[in-house]
Design a protein around this motif. Structure first.
Motif, short mmCIF file in Angstrom:
data_model
loop_
_atom_site.label_atom_id
_atom_site.label_comp_id
_atom_site.label_asym_id
_atom_site.label_seq_id
_atom_site.Cartn_x
_atom_site.Cartn_y
_atom_site.Cartn_z
N VAL A 30 0.66 -1.15 -0.06
CA VAL A 30 -0.09 0.08 0.06
C VAL A 30 0.94 1.22 -0.09
N ASP A 31 0.80 1.94 -1.17
CA ASP A 31 1.42 3.24 -1.42
C ASP A 31 0.70 4.51 -0.90
N THR A 32 0.94 4.87 0.42
CA THR A 32 0.09 6.14 0.81
C THR A 32 0.54 7.58 -0.06
N GLY A 33 1.79 7.54 -0.18
CA GLY A 33 2.17 8.82 -1.10
C GLY A 33 1.23 8.96 -2.19
N SER A 34 1.19 8.04 -2.99
CA SER A 34 0.19 7.87 -4.16
C SER A 34 -1.25 8.60 -3.92
N MET A 35 -1.86 8.37 -2.63
CA MET A 35 -3.12 8.93 -2.54
C MET A 35 -2.83 10.34 -2.28
N TYR A 36 -1.67 10.98 -1.59
CA TYR A 36 -1.77 12.31 -1.30
C TYR A 36 -1.42 12.95 -2.59
N ARG A 37 -0.74 12.24 -3.51
CA ARG A 37 -0.29 12.89 -4.80
C ARG A 37 -1.63 13.12 -5.51
N ALA A 38 -2.47 12.14 -5.63
CA ALA A 38 -3.69 12.04 -6.48
C ALA A 38 -4.28 13.47 -6.07
N MET A 39 -4.31 13.86 -4.71
CA MET A 39 -5.10 14.81 -4.14
C MET A 39 -4.34 16.25 -4.51
N ALA A 40 -3.12 16.10 -4.48
CA ALA A 40 -2.34 17.15 -5.25
C ALA A 40 -2.60 17.54 -6.75
N LEU A 41 -2.48 16.52 -7.39
CA LEU A 41 -3.08 16.59 -8.72
C LEU A 41 -4.48 17.23 -9.08
N TYR A 42 -5.40 16.86 -8.34
CA TYR A 42 -6.59 17.60 -8.39
C TYR A 42 -6.48 19.20 -8.07
N CYS A 43 -5.49 19.42 -7.30
CA CYS A 43 -5.52 20.77 -7.04
C CYS A 43 -4.80 21.55 -8.13
N ILE A 44 -3.97 20.76 -8.63
CA ILE A 44 -3.17 21.42 -9.85
C ILE A 44 -4.15 21.72 -10.96
N ARG A 45 -4.82 20.40 -11.43
CA ARG A 45 -5.71 20.77 -12.28
C ARG A 45 -6.79 21.58 -12.12
N ILE A 99 0.49 20.36 0.73
CA ILE A 99 -1.23 20.31 1.01
C ILE A 99 -1.12 19.12 2.20
N ALA A 100 0.13 18.34 2.17
CA ALA A 100 0.14 17.05 3.11
C ALA A 100 0.06 17.56 4.59
N VAL A 101 0.12 18.78 4.83
CA VAL A 101 0.47 19.56 5.98
C VAL A 101 -1.10 19.77 6.71
N TYR A 102 -2.25 19.84 5.87
CA TYR A 102 -3.41 20.26 6.47
C TYR A 102 -4.14 18.99 6.79
N GLU A 103 -4.91 19.46 8.01
CA GLU A 103 -5.65 18.37 8.74
C GLU A 103 -6.70 17.67 7.75
N SER A 104 -7.46 18.55 6.92
CA SER A 104 -8.60 17.93 6.05
C SER A 104 -7.97 17.05 5.10
N VAL A 105 -6.73 17.33 4.59
CA VAL A 105 -6.29 16.45 3.50
C VAL A 105 -5.84 15.12 4.31
N ARG A 106 -5.19 15.28 5.52
CA ARG A 106 -4.69 13.86 6.27
C ARG A 106 -6.19 13.18 6.73
N GLU A 107 -6.87 13.91 7.15
CA GLU A 107 -8.21 12.95 7.72
C GLU A 107 -8.82 12.26 6.41
N LYS A 108 -8.84 12.79 5.39
CA LYS A 108 -9.53 12.18 4.21
C LYS A 108 -9.03 10.68 3.71
N LEU A 109 -7.71 10.71 4.27
CA LEU A 109 -6.79 9.25 3.71
C LEU A 109 -6.80 8.36 4.99
N LEU A 110 -6.89 8.96 6.19
CA LEU A 110 -6.55 8.03 7.20
C LEU A 110 -7.36 6.86 7.26
N ASN A 111 -8.83 6.90 7.22
CA ASN A 111 -9.65 5.83 7.25
C ASN A 111 -9.34 4.60 6.22
N LEU A 112 -9.29 5.36 4.94
CA LEU A 112 -9.06 4.46 3.97
C LEU A 112 -7.73 3.62 4.13
#
Ligand code: DC
Length: 220
Positions: A30-45, A99-112
């Motif tokens: 399980v690569d968790t960095g990719s999940m954060y990266r997908a969120m960053a991609l959304y922000c960029i796009r 963006i990985a410093v923000y609580e909302s970003v981290r919370e989104k992935l924790l349960n997953l």
């Protein structure tokens, strides 16, 4: 389930090693960095400013992040689209650690991430797996290497793909990312008290894999 947590700074070789260990042990990587990266991609796009916490938090509500495993390969889906091919650029790396410093970003992935560890025997890599996501992991590894070694590895990865890059720029970006990842308020990167330190600077890939597999076998 048997869970292995593997944390460490950018370019330490976590994903290469974790994939090989997973294959040897028949675990899911399980690569968790990719999940954060997908969120960053959304922000960029979508032109979301990475330094605007409120804007990023709002954007989080528009993102649906799902992971699937096909033949041992993790597919990351952002609102239904497989984005694996778009999340490995230096731009995405840079925005991700911002963006990985923000609580909302981290919370989104924790349960997953926790759900995956309940469902499968996993080797999960990231920054806060041993300290936060899987505090009760059966084995915790802190994998690191010198900044020069890590910059050189990243540089060679880009060259192999035929991408132009500057080693000094990569090195500076790694230093900046380490700083952000280690000094953020929420779930910063640090070695868990019960994690085993592996410094891969002078080790081959096989040596690191064998070291970790033998730690796991002892524990099993
Ligand atoms: O492992 P990676 O290089 O793909 O991670 C990209 C960024 O994502 C990294 O700079 C910090 C963030 N990250 C995180 O904060 N927590 C994790 N568990 C994994 C990654």
């Amino acid at each position: 389930m048997f869970n292995i947590a593997i944390d460490g700074p950018a370019g330490a070789g976590k994903s290469t090693i974790a994939k090989l260990v997973a294959k040897k042990l028949g675990f899911v990587y399980v690569d968790t960095g990719s999940m954060y990266r997908a969120m960053a991609l959304y922000c960029i796009r979508n032109g979301v400013d990475k330094s605007d916490e409120e804007a990023v938090s709002l954007a989080c509500k528009e993102m649906d992040i799902v992971v699937k495993y096909e033949d041992g390969i993790q597919l990351v889906l952002l609102n239904g689209e497989v984005v694996n091919d778009y999340i490995r650029t230096e731009e995405v790396s840079h925005v991700t650690s911002s963006i990985a410093v923000y609580e909302s970003v981290r919370e989104k992935l924790l349960n997953l991430q926790r759900e995956l560890a309940k469902e499968y025997n996993v080797i999960m890599d990231g920054r806060d797996i041993g300290t936060n996501v899987l505090k009760d992991a059966d084995v915790k590894i802190y994998l690191t290497a010198s900044v020069d070694t890590r910059a050189k590895r990243r540089f060679l990865e880009h060259i192999e793909k035929g991408e132009e890059c500057d080693i000094e720029e990569i090195k500076q970006d790694i230093i900046d990312r380490d700083y952000r990842d280690m000094n953020r308020k929420i779930a910063p990167l640090k070695q868990a008290d019960d994690a085993i330190l592996v410094d891969s600077s002078e080790m081959s890939i096989d040596e690191v894999v064998d070291t970790i597999v033998s730690i796991v076998n002892d524990k099993m």
